[in-house]
Design an enzyme around this catalytic site. Structure first.
Site, short mmCIF file in Angstrom:
data_model
loop_
_atom_site.label_atom_id
_atom_site.label_comp_id
_atom_site.label_asym_id
_atom_site.label_seq_id
_atom_site.Cartn_x
_atom_site.Cartn_y
_atom_site.Cartn_z
N HIS A 19 5.04 44.00 -6.12
CA HIS A 19 6.02 44.50 -5.30
C HIS A 19 6.78 43.44 -4.65
O HIS A 19 7.87 43.57 -4.37
CB HIS A 19 5.42 45.43 -4.27
CG HIS A 19 4.80 46.60 -4.77
ND1 HIS A 19 3.10 46.74 -4.53
CD2 HIS A 19 5.09 47.63 -5.41
CE1 HIS A 19 3.02 47.93 -5.01
NE2 HIS A 19 4.03 48.51 -5.38
N ARG A 92 8.14 47.71 -15.24
CA ARG A 92 7.18 46.62 -15.70
C ARG A 92 7.19 46.43 -17.12
O ARG A 92 7.07 45.53 -17.82
CB ARG A 92 5.85 46.63 -15.28
CG ARG A 92 5.58 46.46 -13.71
CD ARG A 92 4.27 47.21 -13.21
NE ARG A 92 4.21 48.34 -13.40
CZ ARG A 92 3.56 49.32 -12.74
NH1 ARG A 92 2.50 49.08 -12.01
NH2 ARG A 92 3.56 50.50 -13.22
#
Ligand code: PNS
Length: 168
Positions: A19, A92
């Protein structure tokens, strides 16, 4: 060029280095970035919203154009209320894509003026998730390289790791 304000929404339960990597990247391309933690999620969180907010504020204090907030209700309504123009989300791996595409297109259907911008975190974080961090920590594994130090400390205060018992 117009100055763009973006919202980076999520559960952040807890914040990971993945993050943070995305927040840093976002802070470089957006004029202002608001990290917005969802309140009232159906999920049962490990950390209370106030704790998650605190950890995020500590970890993002170094970026002056990053702010941390909480929101409830529809994300697109929050984006409008904040006078923001974009939503930032991380992708991702291909496995994230379907869910993220569905959300982005639904948000566009709800409000066509809100754009979703996808960014990729560093490869080193491509397999990292809050869910795995919690699982690894509970089972006694090290999360040192996966989360910022203040998150690791709070995990130690909150969760008692299960020690493996060797079978005879
Ligand atoms: O980190 P997460 O849990 O994947 O984040 C999901 C989040 C908070 C971005 C998403 O659940 C959300 O935006 N919720 C707010 C409610 C909403 O707008 N739902 C419709 C989304 S298409």
């Amino acid at each position: 060029m117009k100055e763009i304000k973006a919202i980076y929404p999520g559960s952040f339960d807890p914040l990971t280095n993945g993050h943070l990597d995305l927040i840093e990247r976002g802070s470089k391309i957006f004029h202002e970035l608001v990290v917005a933690i969802l309140r009232n999620s159906e999920k049962q969180p490990l950390f209370e919203i106030e704790e998650r907010q605190k950890m995020l504020m500590e970890a993002t204090a170094r970026w002056p154009n990053v702010r941390v907030d909480t929101f409830s209700g529809l994300l697109v309504d929050y984006v409008v209320q904040q006078n923001a123009q974009a939503v930032l989300r991380g992708i991702r791996a291909i496995s994230d894509y379907e869910y993220e595409l569905q959300m982005a297109l639904m948000n566009r259907k709800l409000n066509a003026s809100v754009e979703t911008v996808f960014m990729m975190p560093a490869e080193a974080y491509s397999y990292l998730s809050s869910r795995l961090v919690k699982e690894i920590f509970r089972l006694g594994g090290s999360v040192r390289e996966l989360v910022p130090p203040q998150v690791e400390k709070r995990l130690h205060n909150k969760v008692r790791p299960i020690k493996a018992v060797a079978k005879r």
